[in-house]
Design a protein around this motif. Sequence first.
Motif: not given
Ligand code: MG
Lengths: 388, 230
Positions: B45, B160-161
């Motif tokens: 991240s 991000d995911e």
């Molecule tokens: Mg993360």
Amino acid sequence: MIIRARDTLKLIGVLIMSACAVSVCALFINSNIDLARIKDQITDPEVMAFYDVLVQSGNVTSAISGGALLLTTIIMLFFYIKHYIDTHKSELGILKALGYSDFKIAKGFWVFGLSVFAGTSVGFGISWCLMPMFYKQMRGDELLSDVPLPDIPMHFNPELVLFMIIIPSVVFAGLSILYSLRKLKSPALELITGKSKVKIRKSKQSSKEQSFLKELRQNTVRSRKSLVFLIGFSAFCYSDMIQMSISMTDTLDVGNMMTVMMAGIGILLGFTTLYIAVTTVIKANSKTIAMLRIFGYSDRECKSTILNGYRFTVAIGFIIGTIYQYFLLKTMITMFYNDEIYGLPDYSFDIKAFIITLVTFVPIYETIMYVYSKRLKRISLKEVMQSE
Amino acid sequence: MIEIINAAKQYGNGESATAALKGVSLTVKDGDFTVLLGASGSGKSTLLHIASGLERPTSGSVKYDDLDITKLSEKELTAFRKKKVAVIFQQYYLLPHLNVDKNVKMGADLIGNKDYRSIIEAVGLGCKLNKLPSELSGGEQQRVSIARALAKKPQALFLDEPTGALDEETGRQILDYICRLQKEHGFSMIMVTHNTNIAETADTVIKMNSGKIARQYSNENRKSAYEIGW
Ligand SMILES: [Mg+2]
Ligand SMILES: Nc1ncnc2c1ncn2[C@@H]1O[C@H](COP(=O)(O)OP(=O)(O)O)[C@@H](O)[C@H]1O
């Protein structure tokens, strides 16, 4: 229970308001009780008239200031409870789902009354510190310098402790329970998922074609009515109290103490409510602000979207305050002062007071908003995400 | 082209300092799709935030073509984000009081995109324009956030995911949408994911480990992570 007593003492707004209310009211009421004790000693009719005015104005001041402050305290307390419930909805919903009855949960909210207890106690203490000075002023050359009253001995009137500290605390604790009971009525699932909020708001989505920021600005204002009220109220308090204190100095030539106190309360009330409301606006919208900034909306755009929507509310509050104080003063003057001693002309709207109030209010308000816009800048997505 | 040159990020100072990123260099060509894999806490991240201009690296630089964004002022950086990048998060972060249409408009208005409804159609939400986020399923909410990001026509999209909060089936569906849209629009894409299958469609697969790039694989033959041997 989930509410800790320590948290309720952080209700600065309630604390300040109730402290002010009690300190003002205790001053006047204590002195009026003591004044009643010396009434028999007065024989001169002129002194008697002076005495009456003194008692009357004490009653009026404590009624107006005390009333305004009491009202604010109630509003603030409800605001805090509502805010508490809104932010703890899911936990409360889970308690309900586990089988706790509404009353069992609501019972815990009595601790909010503690903030009132703390505030009123502090206020009572303050009033006792001011009391000697106040008595001196009252008797001295405040109104008619050539007619001194007999000595007013200062007494501690224990019934005031009951009426100004104990009863308010108990009543406010009770109010907190009742109010939270009302707020907790929604079904457990609604509380947990927060669905109920959505249902109400849906009908109010406009279908008009307008820019996103404009839409968001309106929505920010609409989505939290209690904040709109609080912000409008802060403008109302300032406009109302400051204008009143200026006009009273101009037309009535009443003692300094009273008008200074009123102006002080106006400023305090106005800015405490404003502070609380705007802080809440920013906290409640911090995710939105972070998202706007990530997308590349400028700081100016963020500020105007989140904060400028309340300008209209502020204007309305200011206007209502102006009208309100006009009628209040008019009534007051007709009722109490328009007699032989004063022979005042009919009260007319005090333009000077209005202009002074407006001219001081606008820059102060804009400065506060500017300071807050600086705070908006500091919100980072990282913080917002980590606060989850 | 995006060039990350020896980027490092440290949080905190003195004793409590954590090095989230310890000198990472990476190049993403225009229109490329890069996947970041790695255990949680490995700095994925952080790398994404630094690459997208949400955060500044402690040292190192991030270049978009020839523009070094670490040298920009806060204001210029905001303007840069407006023009060049869009970010999609695991938690969607939709605006709760605005409906689907208005949420997507948030991205569209930035560049005066009047044609944004076609993107809502493209993610299959044409019939839900007036729904609020809370009335949508998780997968649908993520599709709204994809439409919102694409409505501003970014040069680079960061994710991000994006499927981290969704079940496998819905997650796969979301990834399909994203990959299809990337082919259509040709933006560069960097995605953090735990879904190793997605590596099949990526141009570059990167594995992060404690703030560094542990392995990098240039995936010309479209192999899955399993075939690569990770
Ligand atoms: Mg993360
Ligand atoms: N704001 C922060 N303050 C302190 N440490 C942080 C912060 N953000 C991330 N970290 C730390 O940096 C490391 C990398 O985090 P992150 O990039 O979020 O990893 P990943 O996304 O791969 O799970 C972690 O050890 C994390 O604890």
